[in-house]
Design a protein around this motif. Structure first.
Motif, mmCIF file in Angstrom:
data_model
loop_
_atom_site.group_PDB
_atom_site.id
_atom_site.type_symbol
_atom_site.label_atom_id
_atom_site.label_comp_id
_atom_site.label_asym_id
_atom_site.label_seq_id
_atom_site.Cartn_x
_atom_site.Cartn_y
_atom_site.Cartn_z
ATOM 1 N N GLU A 198 13.059 -102.435 -30.014
ATOM 2 C CA GLU A 198 14.091 -102.772 -30.996
ATOM 3 C C GLU A 198 14.995 -103.875 -30.468
ATOM 4 N N GLN A 199 15.436 -103.768 -29.234
ATOM 5 C CA GLN A 199 16.342 -104.757 -28.648
ATOM 6 C C GLN A 199 15.686 -106.121 -28.488
ATOM 7 N N LYS A 200 14.383 -106.152 -28.320
ATOM 8 C CA LYS A 200 13.666 -107.420 -28.160
ATOM 9 C C LYS A 200 13.165 -107.985 -29.485
ATOM 10 N N GLY A 201 13.485 -107.306 -30.597
ATOM 11 C CA GLY A 201 13.066 -107.798 -31.903
ATOM 12 C C GLY A 201 11.591 -107.631 -32.177
ATOM 13 N N LEU A 202 10.949 -106.692 -31.483
ATOM 14 C CA LEU A 202 9.512 -106.506 -31.644
ATOM 15 C C LEU A 202 9.152 -105.627 -32.829
ATOM 16 N N THR A 203 10.160 -105.041 -33.465
ATOM 17 C CA THR A 203 9.930 -104.265 -34.678
ATOM 18 C C THR A 203 10.415 -105.109 -35.850
ATOM 19 N N SER A 204 9.821 -104.936 -36.994
ATOM 20 C CA SER A 204 10.205 -105.727 -38.154
ATOM 21 C C SER A 204 10.432 -104.833 -39.349
ATOM 22 N N GLY A 205 11.505 -105.125 -40.050
ATOM 23 C CA GLY A 205 11.774 -104.444 -41.304
ATOM 24 C C GLY A 205 10.987 -105.119 -42.417
ATOM 25 N N SER A 206 11.275 -104.718 -43.622
ATOM 26 C CA SER A 206 10.575 -105.314 -44.769
ATOM 27 C C SER A 206 11.534 -106.216 -45.539
ATOM 28 N N TYR A 207 12.383 -106.918 -44.812
ATOM 29 C CA TYR A 207 13.316 -107.823 -45.478
ATOM 30 C C TYR A 207 13.371 -109.149 -44.741
ATOM 31 N N GLY A 208 13.826 -110.148 -45.478
ATOM 32 C CA GLY A 208 14.064 -111.457 -44.903
ATOM 33 C C GLY A 208 15.546 -111.674 -44.735
ATOM 34 N N PHE A 209 15.918 -112.370 -43.707
ATOM 35 C CA PHE A 209 17.322 -112.693 -43.447
ATOM 36 C C PHE A 209 17.519 -114.164 -43.784
ATOM 37 N N ILE A 210 18.602 -114.483 -44.481
ATOM 38 C CA ILE A 210 18.871 -115.860 -44.876
ATOM 39 C C ILE A 210 20.093 -116.377 -44.125
ATOM 40 N N GLY A 241 7.887 -107.905 -52.747
ATOM 41 C CA GLY A 241 8.156 -106.780 -51.854
ATOM 42 C C GLY A 241 9.153 -107.012 -50.744
ATOM 43 N N TYR A 242 9.890 -108.108 -50.781
ATOM 44 C CA TYR A 242 10.862 -108.376 -49.724
ATOM 45 C C TYR A 242 12.286 -108.413 -50.274
ATOM 46 N N GLU A 243 13.117 -107.544 -49.758
ATOM 47 C CA GLU A 243 14.543 -107.693 -49.989
ATOM 48 C C GLU A 243 14.980 -108.852 -49.099
ATOM 49 N N THR A 244 15.949 -109.617 -49.526
ATOM 50 C CA THR A 244 16.485 -110.685 -48.689
ATOM 51 C C THR A 244 17.987 -110.503 -48.598
ATOM 52 N N ILE A 245 18.504 -110.649 -47.395
ATOM 53 C CA ILE A 245 19.935 -110.466 -47.191
ATOM 54 C C ILE A 245 20.512 -111.643 -46.406
ATOM 55 N N ARG A 295 23.088 -110.129 -35.259
ATOM 56 C CA ARG A 295 21.962 -110.063 -34.319
ATOM 57 C C ARG A 295 21.031 -108.901 -34.659
ATOM 58 N N MET A 296 21.619 -107.748 -35.013
ATOM 59 C CA MET A 296 20.814 -106.581 -35.363
ATOM 60 C C MET A 296 19.931 -106.889 -36.577
ATOM 61 N N HIS A 297 20.509 -107.506 -37.602
ATOM 62 C CA HIS A 297 19.735 -107.807 -38.802
ATOM 63 C C HIS A 297 18.647 -108.845 -38.528
ATOM 64 N N ILE A 298 18.927 -109.801 -37.672
ATOM 65 C CA ILE A 298 17.888 -110.781 -37.321
ATOM 66 C C ILE A 298 16.795 -110.113 -36.493
ATOM 67 N N ARG A 299 17.164 -109.259 -35.550
ATOM 68 C CA ARG A 299 16.144 -108.553 -34.744
ATOM 69 C C ARG A 299 15.233 -107.705 -35.619
ATOM 70 N N ASP A 300 15.800 -107.146 -36.710
ATOM 71 C CA ASP A 300 15.032 -106.224 -37.553
ATOM 72 C C ASP A 300 14.320 -106.886 -38.727
ATOM 73 N N CYS A 301 14.558 -108.165 -38.975
ATOM 74 C CA CYS A 301 13.975 -108.797 -40.165
ATOM 75 C C CYS A 301 12.489 -109.105 -39.962
ATOM 76 N N ALA A 302 11.791 -109.246 -41.079
ATOM 77 C CA ALA A 302 10.381 -109.643 -41.033
ATOM 78 C C ALA A 302 10.256 -111.151 -40.852
ATOM 79 N N PHE A 303 11.213 -111.913 -41.381
ATOM 80 C CA PHE A 303 11.245 -113.359 -41.272
ATOM 81 C C PHE A 303 12.667 -113.830 -41.543
ATOM 82 N N LEU A 304 12.939 -115.084 -41.182
ATOM 83 C CA LEU A 304 14.250 -115.666 -41.426
ATOM 84 C C LEU A 304 14.079 -116.969 -42.190
ATOM 85 N N ILE A 305 14.915 -117.166 -43.195
ATOM 86 C CA ILE A 305 14.975 -118.418 -43.936
ATOM 87 C C ILE A 305 16.281 -119.097 -43.545
#
Length: 162
Positions: free
Chosen positions: A28-40, A65-69, A85-95
Motif C-alpha cells: 500500500e505504501q509503495k502504491g502497488l495496489t490500485s483502486g478502481s478510480y482515476g485521480f485528476i 467503470g471508473y470513478e474519477t476524483i 498522496r494516499m489517493h494517488i497511491r491508491d488510484c488506478a491511473f492519474l490524469i
C-alpha cells in the motif's frame, strides 16, 4: 480498548500485525495496489476546465467503470498533502492537466509516475500546439482538448485509458 470477543477486552499494545499484514501495508505504501478510480491533477478555478472535467470526463469515465476524483471531491480530516498522496497511491491511473503549467499537477504526475502508476496528460489544444508542455512531458502521451470538441476528446481519452 479493542474487543477480541465479547468477554475479553484487549489493549492496542497487545495486538500484533502478521507478516502478511506487513506485506500488505508495504504494498500500500509503495502504491502497488490500485483502486478502481482515476485521480485528476489540475489547476482549480478555471471554469472551462472545471466544466470539461465535471460535465464530460467524469461522466464518460464512469460509463466505463471508473470513478474519477480530484482533491475538491475529498472531504477528509487531516493534512491535505497526506490525503493527496494516499489517493494517488491508491488510484488506478492519474490524469494531469498541463494547460496552466500548474506546478502541483506536474508534481502529482511525477509522484504517480514514481510509483509506477499510468499517467495520462491532457492539455488545451491551442496551448499544446503552440507551446507544447514542459520538455520532461512533451514526449509523453498527451490528449489535447478544446472547447466545442469535448465529445472527440472524451473518446480519445477513453481509448487511451483502455
Amino acid at each position: 480498548m479493542f474487543m477480541t470477543d465479547l468477554n475479553e477486552p484487549t489493549h492496542a499494545q497487545d495486538l500484533n500485525l502478521t507478516l502478511h499484514g506487513w506485506e500488505l501495508y508495504d504494498q500500500e505504501q509503495k502504491g502497488l495496489t490500485s483502486g478502481s478510480y482515476g485521480f485528476i491533477a489540475l489547476k482549480f478555478g478555471d471554469t472551462t476546465l472545471d466544466s470539461l472535467i465535471n460535465d464530460h470526463v467524469k461522466p464518460a469515465l464512469a460509463q466505463i467503470g471508473y470513478e474519477t476524483i480530484d482533491l475538491r471531491d475529498v472531504s477528509q480530516a487531516g493534512v491535505i498533502d497526506n490525503i493527496m498522496r494516499m489517493h494517488i497511491r491508491d488510484c488506478a491511473f492519474l490524469i494531469a492537466d498541463l494547460t496552466h503549467e500548474n506546478a502541483g499537477a506536474y508534481w502529482e504526475a511525477g509522484f504517480a509516475e514514481g510509483l509506477g502508476k499510468p499517467v495520462l496528460y491532457i492539455c488545451e489544444a491551442e496551448k499544446f500546439e503552440k507551446e507544447k508542455t514542459h520538455f520532461d512531458t512533451n514526449h509523453c502521451t498527451t490528449v489535447p482538448w478544446r472547447t466545442g470538441g469535448e465529445a472527440d476528446f472524451v473518446q480519445e481519452l477513453i481509448a487511451t485509458i483502455r
